[in-house]
Write an enzyme that holds these catalytic residues in place. Structure first.
Site, PDB file in Angstrom:
ATOM      1  N   GLU A  78      58.546  78.354  35.786  1.00 22.17           N
ATOM      2  CA  GLU A  78      57.458  77.389  35.629  1.00 22.17           C
ATOM      3  C   GLU A  78      57.854  76.306  34.630  1.00 22.17           C
ATOM      4  O   GLU A  78      58.630  76.564  33.695  1.00 22.17           O
ATOM      5  CB  GLU A  78      56.191  78.065  35.082  1.00 22.17           C
ATOM      6  CG  GLU A  78      55.430  78.885  36.066  1.00 22.17           C
ATOM      7  CD  GLU A  78      54.175  79.468  35.448  1.00 22.17           C
ATOM      8  OE1 GLU A  78      53.999  79.349  34.210  1.00 22.17           O
ATOM      9  OE2 GLU A  78      53.365  80.044  36.184  1.00 22.17           O
TER      10      GLU A  78
ATOM     11  N   HIS B  25      54.147  85.390  23.334  1.00 26.05           N
ATOM     12  CA  HIS B  25      53.330  85.436  24.547  1.00 26.05           C
ATOM     13  C   HIS B  25      52.299  86.559  24.529  1.00 26.05           C
ATOM     14  O   HIS B  25      51.654  86.820  25.545  1.00 26.05           O
ATOM     15  CB  HIS B  25      54.204  85.552  25.802  1.00 26.05           C
ATOM     16  CG  HIS B  25      55.231  84.470  25.922  1.00 26.05           C
ATOM     17  ND1 HIS B  25      54.890  83.149  26.111  1.00 26.05           N
ATOM     18  CD2 HIS B  25      56.583  84.508  25.855  1.00 26.05           C
ATOM     19  CE1 HIS B  25      56.005  82.415  26.172  1.00 26.05           C
ATOM     20  NE2 HIS B  25      57.031  83.217  26.004  1.00 26.05           N
TER      21      HIS B  25
ATOM     22  N   LYS C  49      52.989  87.232  41.092  1.00 20.47           N
ATOM     23  CA  LYS C  49      52.638  85.882  40.668  1.00 20.47           C
ATOM     24  C   LYS C  49      53.006  84.821  41.695  1.00 20.47           C
ATOM     25  O   LYS C  49      52.296  83.828  41.860  1.00 20.47           O
ATOM     26  CB  LYS C  49      53.297  85.576  39.313  1.00 20.47           C
ATOM     27  CG  LYS C  49      52.724  86.393  38.154  1.00 20.47           C
ATOM     28  CD  LYS C  49      53.409  86.057  36.860  1.00 20.47           C
ATOM     29  CE  LYS C  49      52.706  86.698  35.674  1.00 20.47           C
ATOM     30  NZ  LYS C  49      52.648  88.148  35.752  1.00 20.47           N
TER      31      LYS C  49
ATOM     32  N   ARG D  37      41.566  93.375  36.308  1.00 20.60           N
ATOM     33  CA  ARG D  37      41.103  94.495  35.477  1.00 20.60           C
ATOM     34  C   ARG D  37      40.245  93.937  34.359  1.00 20.60           C
ATOM     35  O   ARG D  37      40.072  92.726  34.232  1.00 20.60           O
ATOM     36  CB  ARG D  37      42.292  95.240  34.882  1.00 20.60           C
ATOM     37  CG  ARG D  37      43.247  94.312  34.125  1.00 20.60           C
ATOM     38  CD  ARG D  37      44.326  95.047  33.382  1.00 20.60           C
ATOM     39  NE  ARG D  37      45.388  94.194  32.896  1.00 20.60           N
ATOM     40  CZ  ARG D  37      45.329  93.423  31.819  1.00 20.60           C
ATOM     41  NH1 ARG D  37      44.215  93.368  31.120  1.00 20.60           N
ATOM     42  NH2 ARG D  37      46.366  92.693  31.441  1.00 20.60           N
TER      43      ARG D  37
END
Length: 645
Positions: A200, A235, A116, A297
């Site tokens: 974040e 999440h 990430k 994917r």
């Protein structure tokens, strides 16, 4: 065109790929572990190869075994599905080096987007807006804490190599950061073999918007519009839809263009998803949507995109992997109607959504008006080794209200036993006023948990229909009087009522009985839709199941139903809710504990589950050791109540 395909996966996605491959005339090869020897994907494939024991790390995650199976069966290509090895660049390269076709993006593209922090740096260079945060190499707890403090709480800790909601924690204050970081790193190391994280800024009114992209080996990249995946729990996506509610054309054009730029930045080939986070406090706006990550994917929620575009994404994958040009240009793609998907899981919302495992004695999934993607069958089982998804239910409509209504009814008429499911929870989510208004954000389910968890009450119609069934035990007897009946171990008086209920006998199509107020039968009809019933009844040799079309299933018997182990028993016995591995023991024998205090952390079904003290007391017995394997129902901790002064 590829002529033979090995699917390096299991469950519903393997069945989904087989369906398209068969329609294209492509021979399919399944792989399976011990636990999946009789699984649906094994039965549906043209050929199947055993690849090892039940744990995924000894079967589905062993790339050498999968490549060997492809060579053994003469398969030309390998499709990884999602999860397992689907985003493993080393495996993709090994497939290519073995002379096989990899149905997915190039290994370099997977690597570029797999971490990430590096992916965000690349997106910044490509002019794609990213969320404020810390992407640095210094992973010391002190540096990460300092960066979080500087960003300002709440923040989100995310595993650098993460995905699927694993290795992710929301932190509300500086005091909570250290514990959340440790838990996140531990889960990330277990799931991905990499404990590095990034920080974040947590958006307070976040919407999760993602864009389906597709590229070919000839330099073409298109988008297939957006999906909204804002209804999440821990999440993990629960309900997804396309298009996104409240999305205007200008914002759609901006976010989709950004997604195409992101894909082109890594020379992307195949199906991929660019995920964005939107600050929806003032509606969806192009200047308040930021890149989060790319999934290299096919996504779990890809069916909603297929339904609004008329595109079979698996077919596109196989064509692109065969070297063909994308079947359509951007100007040939458009949105038609609305689609919405719910993930039906084997889990029990009443005990913290803990996974539910066991035999699938009774399975009643909707068979009309909705698309059902599943990898299970009645008579099969949900095992503790893999993700507990039972099926994906996908509904469509000319507009959003019509699609939602159809999906809600599908969830309400879903019945599985004895494995518990989230069907009733899904139905309640789809009836939530904020969701219906399209003003939800990713915090909606957590904020509305009490209203969305199904109640424990047994509806009167269930008792009445069950009493009717116990009294008659066949359709040929008309009851003139219904007496007291033992319901789940408790006596409940069941009085006659005016309504309709349906019987299902040994999977024979339902029979609907209209019951008059005096207890007489009025008529019998065959194949009446379940949705028109006040209640339904399933007769078995030693058990009667009943429901009232709200997604719940009740066992009604003349003997006490077997109890279910929970993580916090009223008598202080803390039992393992499922088979798993102990990864943390937070207390010692003889220690004093407070109600709600964490006692043991169990890893099972690829997730961490914390078991807590049910009341203030003392640890009288401790049978848990870090690293130890435990079975369902095992006594881990026993708490004795604190003596009152």
């Amino acid at each position: 065109m590829i002529q033979s395909l090995l699917i390096a996966n299991r469950g519903e996605i393997a069945c989904r790929i087989i369906r398209t491959a068969r329609a294209m005339g492509v021979r399919t090869v399944a792989v399976y572990s011990d636990a999946d020897a009789k699984a649906l994907h094994v039965r549906q494939a043209d050929e199947a190869v055993h690849i090892g024991p039940s744990p995924a790390r000894e079967s589905y995650l062993v790339g050498d075994k999968i490549i060997a199976a492809a060579k053994q069966t003469g398969a030309e290509a390998i499709h990884p599905g999602y999860g397992f090895l689907s985003e493993n660049a080393d495996f993709a390269q090994a497939v290519i080096d073995a002379g096989l076709v990899w149905v997915g993006p190039a290994p370099d593209s997977i690597r570029a987007m797999g971490l990430k922090d590096a992916a965000k740096a690349r997106m910044i260079a490509a002019g794609v807006p990213v969320t404020p945060g810390y992407l640095g190499e210094d992973q010391s707890p002190e540096r990460l804490q300092a960066e979080a403090d500087a960003i300002g709480y709440p923040v989100l800790i995310k595993a650098v190599a993460g995905g699927g909601g694993k290795g992710m924690r929301r932190v509300e204050s500086a005091a909570d950061f250290a514990d959340a970081l440790l838990s996140c790193q531990r889960e990330a190391a277990s799931s991905f073999g990499d404990d590095r994280v990034l920080i974040e800024k947590y958006i307070l009114s976040p919407r999760h918007i993602e864009v389906q992209v597709f590229g070919d080996a000839h330099g073409n990249v298109v988008h297939l519009f957006e999906r909204d995946c804002s209804l999440q729990r821990r999440h993990q996506k629960v309900i997804e839809e396309a298009p996104a509610p409240g999305m205007d054309e200008a914002t759609r054009e901006a976010i989709c263009a950004a997604a195409v730029r992101a894909a082109k930045a890594v020379d992307y080939v195949g199906a991929g998803t660019i995920e964005f986070i939107a600050d929806a406090s003032d509606g969806l706006r192009a200047d308040r949507i930021w890149f989060m990550e790319m999934n290299t994917r096919l996504q779990v929620e890809h069916p909603v995109t297929e339904e609004i575009t008329g595109v079979d994404l698996v077919e596109w994958q196989l064509r692109v992997a065969s070297g063909e040009v994308l079947p359509k240009r951007q100007d040939e793609l458009s949105i038609d109607g609305w689609a919405i998907e719910a993930r039906l899981y084997a889990e029990d919302p009443k005990i913290g959504f803990l996974p539910s495992t066991g035999p699938l004695t009774h399975v009643m999934l909707p068979d009309h008006q909705v698309r059902v993607d599943t990898g299970i069958h009645e008579g099969g089982a949900v095992t503790p080794f893999y993700d507990p998804m039972i099926a994906k239910l996908i509904a469509t409509g000319n507009d959003r209200p019509a699609a939602i209504d159809r999906l809600r009814k599908a969830c309400e008429t879903t019945a599985v036993w004895p494995v518990k499911t989230n069907a009733a929870f899904l139905a309640r989510c789809l009836a939530n006023e904020q969701f219906l208004a399209g003003t939800m954000d990713t915090g909606l389910l957590a904020a509305s948990a009490e209203m969305l968890i199904p109640p424990n009450d047994v509806p009167d119609a269930v008792l009445q229909a069950g009493a009717m069934a116990i009294t008659t035990r066949s359709l040929g007897v008309t009851p003139h009087q219904i007496g007291d009946t033992l319901i789940g171990g408790d006596l409940a008086a069941a009085t006659p009522w005016t309504g309709a209920f349906g019987f299902r006998l040994n999977a024979v199509p339902q029979r609907v009985i209209h019951l008059l107020a005096d207890g007489h039968l009025e008529s019998v009809q065959i194949d009446n839709p379940w949705g028109q019933l006040d209640a339904w009844v399933e007769l078995a040799d030693d058990m009667i199941l009943s429901g009232v079309n709200d997604g719940r299933v009740f066992a009604i018997s003349e003997a006490r139903a077997a109890g279910t182990a929970t993580g916090a028993a009223a008598d202080g016995a803390i039992l393992s809710p499922m088979p798993g591995r102990i990864i943390a023991v937070e207390v010692a024998a003889g220690a004093s504990v407070a109600k709600g205090e964490k006692l043991v952390t169990l890893e099972a079904m690829k997730m961490e589950h914390s078991l807590v003290a049910p009341f203030d007391g003392v640890v009288a017995e401790l049978n848990a050791e870090t690293g130890g394997q435990v079975s369902e129902g095992a006594l881990l901790v026993r708490i004795e109540r604190a003596e009152e002064e």
